[in-house]
Design an enzyme around this catalytic site. Sequence first.
Site, PDB file in Angstrom:
ATOM      1  N   HIS A   1      10.209  52.929  55.421  1.00  0.00           N
ATOM      2  CA  HIS A   1       9.857  51.507  55.303  1.00  0.00           C
ATOM      3  C   HIS A   1      10.155  51.092  53.858  1.00  0.00           C
ATOM      4  O   HIS A   1      11.278  51.233  53.379  1.00  0.00           O
ATOM      5  CB  HIS A   1       8.390  51.364  55.724  1.00  0.00           C
ATOM      6  CG  HIS A   1       7.878  49.964  55.905  1.00  0.00           C
ATOM      7  ND1 HIS A   1       8.677  48.861  55.915  1.00  0.00           N
ATOM      8  CD2 HIS A   1       6.600  49.502  56.094  1.00  0.00           C
ATOM      9  CE1 HIS A   1       7.936  47.780  56.099  1.00  0.00           C
ATOM     10  NE2 HIS A   1       6.660  48.143  56.203  1.00  0.00           N
TER      11      HIS A   1
ATOM     12  N   HIS B   1      18.105  49.933  61.133  1.00  0.00           N
ATOM     13  CA  HIS B   1      16.910  49.101  61.259  1.00  0.00           C
ATOM     14  C   HIS B   1      16.457  49.104  62.707  1.00  0.00           C
ATOM     15  O   HIS B   1      17.295  49.126  63.602  1.00  0.00           O
ATOM     16  CB  HIS B   1      17.206  47.663  60.804  1.00  0.00           C
ATOM     17  CG  HIS B   1      15.983  46.907  60.454  1.00  0.00           C
ATOM     18  ND1 HIS B   1      15.222  46.286  61.408  1.00  0.00           N
ATOM     19  CD2 HIS B   1      15.355  46.719  59.263  1.00  0.00           C
ATOM     20  CE1 HIS B   1      14.185  45.724  60.806  1.00  0.00           C
ATOM     21  NE2 HIS B   1      14.232  45.980  59.514  1.00  0.00           N
TER      22      HIS B   1
ATOM     23  N   ASP C   1      16.747  47.090  51.859  1.00  0.00           N
ATOM     24  CA  ASP C   1      16.504  48.020  50.756  1.00  0.00           C
ATOM     25  C   ASP C   1      17.786  48.495  50.088  1.00  0.00           C
ATOM     26  O   ASP C   1      17.747  49.003  48.978  1.00  0.00           O
ATOM     27  CB  ASP C   1      15.708  49.227  51.264  1.00  0.00           C
ATOM     28  CG  ASP C   1      14.341  48.795  51.745  1.00  0.00           C
ATOM     29  OD1 ASP C   1      13.658  48.096  50.994  1.00  0.00           O
ATOM     30  OD2 ASP C   1      13.976  49.131  52.887  1.00  0.00           O
TER      31      ASP C   1
HETATM   32  N1  COA Z   1      21.674  56.924  58.460  1.00  0.00           N
HETATM   33  C1  COA Z   1      22.296  57.608  59.430  1.00  0.00           C
HETATM   34  N2  COA Z   1      21.990  57.498  60.731  1.00  0.00           N
HETATM   35  C2  COA Z   1      21.026  56.637  61.049  1.00  0.00           C
HETATM   36  C3  COA Z   1      20.349  55.881  60.092  1.00  0.00           C
HETATM   37  C4  COA Z   1      20.717  56.049  58.747  1.00  0.00           C
HETATM   38  N3  COA Z   1      20.099  55.379  57.777  1.00  0.00           N
HETATM   39  N4  COA Z   1      19.429  55.115  60.700  1.00  0.00           N
HETATM   40  C5  COA Z   1      19.512  55.391  62.004  1.00  0.00           C
HETATM   41  N5  COA Z   1      20.474  56.320  62.231  1.00  0.00           N
HETATM   42  C6  COA Z   1      20.858  56.875  63.533  1.00  0.00           C
HETATM   43  C7  COA Z   1      19.899  57.983  63.925  1.00  0.00           C
HETATM   44  O1  COA Z   1      20.316  59.231  63.447  1.00  0.00           O
HETATM   45  C8  COA Z   1      19.939  57.871  65.429  1.00  0.00           C
HETATM   46  O2  COA Z   1      21.128  58.466  65.874  1.00  0.00           O
HETATM   47  P1  COA Z   1      21.168  59.232  67.296  1.00  0.00           P
HETATM   48  O3  COA Z   1      20.799  58.213  68.328  1.00  0.00           O
HETATM   49  O4  COA Z   1      22.584  59.696  67.386  1.00  0.00           O
HETATM   50  O5  COA Z   1      20.160  60.328  67.189  1.00  0.00           O
HETATM   51  C9  COA Z   1      20.046  56.381  65.684  1.00  0.00           C
HETATM   52  O6  COA Z   1      20.691  55.869  64.515  1.00  0.00           O
HETATM   53  C10 COA Z   1      18.709  55.708  65.875  1.00  0.00           C
HETATM   54  O7  COA Z   1      17.869  56.057  64.769  1.00  0.00           O
HETATM   55  P2  COA Z   1      16.289  56.022  64.800  1.00  0.00           P
HETATM   56  O8  COA Z   1      15.794  56.704  63.577  1.00  0.00           O
HETATM   57  O9  COA Z   1      15.768  56.475  66.120  1.00  0.00           O
HETATM   58  O10 COA Z   1      16.067  54.458  64.741  1.00  0.00           O
HETATM   59  P3  COA Z   1      14.703  53.756  64.445  1.00  0.00           P
HETATM   60  O11 COA Z   1      14.781  52.425  65.038  1.00  0.00           O
HETATM   61  O12 COA Z   1      13.549  54.610  64.808  1.00  0.00           O
HETATM   62  O13 COA Z   1      14.726  53.739  62.853  1.00  0.00           O
HETATM   63  C11 COA Z   1      14.852  53.255  60.621  1.00  0.00           C
HETATM   64  C12 COA Z   1      14.894  52.669  62.036  1.00  0.00           C
HETATM   65  C13 COA Z   1      14.866  52.121  59.613  1.00  0.00           C
HETATM   66  C14 COA Z   1      13.570  54.064  60.437  1.00  0.00           C
HETATM   67  C15 COA Z   1      16.092  54.168  60.421  1.00  0.00           C
HETATM   68  O14 COA Z   1      17.268  53.416  60.580  1.00  0.00           O
HETATM   69  C16 COA Z   1      16.056  54.865  59.080  1.00  0.00           C
HETATM   70  O15 COA Z   1      15.398  55.907  58.934  1.00  0.00           O
HETATM   71  N6  COA Z   1      16.785  54.329  58.046  1.00  0.00           N
HETATM   72  C17 COA Z   1      16.776  54.903  56.720  1.00  0.00           C
HETATM   73  C18 COA Z   1      15.519  54.460  55.971  1.00  0.00           C
HETATM   74  C19 COA Z   1      15.560  53.007  55.581  1.00  0.00           C
HETATM   75  O16 COA Z   1      16.529  52.509  55.044  1.00  0.00           O
HETATM   76  N7  COA Z   1      14.444  52.339  55.853  1.00  0.00           N
HETATM   77  C20 COA Z   1      14.269  50.933  55.486  1.00  0.00           C
HETATM   78  C21 COA Z   1      14.237  50.055  56.681  1.00  0.00           C
HETATM   79  S1  COA Z   1      14.241  48.351  56.207  1.00  0.00           S
END
Ligand code: COA
Length: 390
Positions: A234, A273, A327
Site C-alpha cells: 500500500h 493495482h 507510488d
Molecule cells: N510486479 C510484477 N508483477 C505484478 C505486480 C508488480 N508490481 N503487481 C501484480 N503483479 C502480477 C502478480 O504477480 C500476479 O501475476 P499472476 O496472476 O501471474 O500470478 C498478477 O499480477 C496479480 O497480482 P496480485 O498481487 O494478485 O494483484 P492484487 O490485486 O492482489 O495486488 C497490488 C495489487 C498493488 C498489491 C500489487 O500489484 C502489488 O503488489 N504491487 C506492488 C506494490 C505497489 O506498488 N503497491 C502500491 C499500490 S498503489
Amino acid sequence: MADKVREVIDEFGRPAEFREGLEGVVAALSMISSIDGENGVLLYRGIPIEQLAEHSTFEETSYFLLYGRLPKRQELTEFENKLKSRRQVQPAILDLIRSFPATANAMDLLRTSVSALGLYDTDPANSAPEKNLDRAIDLIAAFPTIVAAIQRRQSGQAVVAPRTDLSHAANFLYMVNGEAPAEYASRVLDVALILHADHGFNASTFTSRVVISSLSDMYAAITAAVGSLKGPLHGGANSEVMTTLLKIGSIEKVEAYVLERLKNKQKVMGFGHRVYHTYDPRARILSQYSQKLAQQTGNAKWFDMSKKVEEIMIREVGEKGIYPNVDFYSATVYYYMGLDQDLFTPIFAVSRIAGWTAHVLEQMQNNRLFRPRAIYPGEKNLAYVPIEQR
Ligand code: COA
C-alpha cells in the site's frame, strides 16, 4: 483474477462465493470518490482528479472531501484559517516523539503519536457529527506537524514550530527543512497531496471504516489506518520504489533487473493495482512533475530510469494490466525535492488523512457494523486431548 474469485462449498455444504482479498466486493455506497479501473479515471465527488490537480489546493480539496461540495471563497478562507490555527500539537506529543527510539520507523512513530493524540481529546465520549468533523480538521492540521517533528527528531535536528502565514504544503516543507520553500516546491507538494487524498476503499480507508463501524472512535480508526498504510503493498511502496531505483543504480542495468524480477515472480514496486488495469491517472500527473523536476535540477537520471522501468514493465506485463501506480512517480518527485526517503510514506498519510476522516464521517452517517464471514475448511468435532496425552 479468475482463481481469486471462485465458487466454493462452505463447511455446511452450502455454495458460497469466495473473493480473495474482498476483490470486487461492494461493501458500501460512498459519495467520496469513484475509480474507473479500466479507463484510468479517478473522480473526487464527481470531479476528475486532473481538474483538481490543476486548479485546486489541498486545503480546498480537503474541504470538498469533508463537506461534499466546493467551498465558497469565504468558506475556504475560514477553513484555511481553522487549519492554520490548529497546526500546533500538544507539547506532550512532541515530548513523546522525542522520547521514542531514534531508530524507530517513521510510520510507527506516526501511528503511536496519532493514538496518543486521542488521549488529549477533551470530550472523548462525544461522537456527534459536528464533533467528529471538528476532530477531522484537527487531524488534517496536526498531521504535517507530527510528521515533520518525527523527521526532524529522527535526523537529529530540533523540531521546527509551524507558521501560520504559509499554505498547508509550504508550511510542511518549512517544518521539515527549517526554511521556507520555493513557490514551485510548495505547489508540487500541494499537487501530490491533492492526488493522494482519497481513493475509494483502499486498504487503509477500509480499515478506518471497519474500526469506526463498531462505534469505536475517530482516533482509533485513524491509528489503524496509519498502520495499514505503512505496508509495502500500500503506501509503503513509494519508499520501496526509490530503494529499487537506487539499488539498480544506472539506466543500463534497468532491463536486466526488471527481467530478473519478473522471471523470479517478484513484484516490481510501484506497478500493479487492485482496481486499475491501466495507467493510474495520478501516476500520469506525477510523471510530468517528475520530468519537470528532473529538468529543473539538471539531474535526469532518476526520471529516465523510471521511464525505462515503465517501458520494460509495459512491454513485458502490460497485457496483464500492470502499469505504474501513484507510488511509482511520487518516489522520484519527492526525491528530486530533496525529501528524505523515510518521509515518503508519512507524506502519503499527511494527504490521506483528508480521505480517511471523510470516510469515517460518511460511515457514521449510516453505520452498519462490518462483519464478513470466513469459511472454516478444517476438521470438526475433534475431541479435546488432555495436555499429558498430546
Ligand atoms: N510486479 C510484477 N508483477 C505484478 C505486480 C508488480 N508490481 N503487481 C501484480 N503483479 C502480477 C502478480 O504477480 C500476479 O501475476 P499472476 O496472476 O501471474 O500470478 C498478477 O499480477 C496479480 O497480482 P496480485 O498481487 O494478485 O494483484 P492484487 O490485486 O492482489 O495486488 C497490488 C495489487 C498493488 C498489491 C500489487 O500489484 C502489488 O503488489 N504491487 C506492488 C506494490 C505497489 O506498488 N503497491 C502500491 C499500490 S498503489
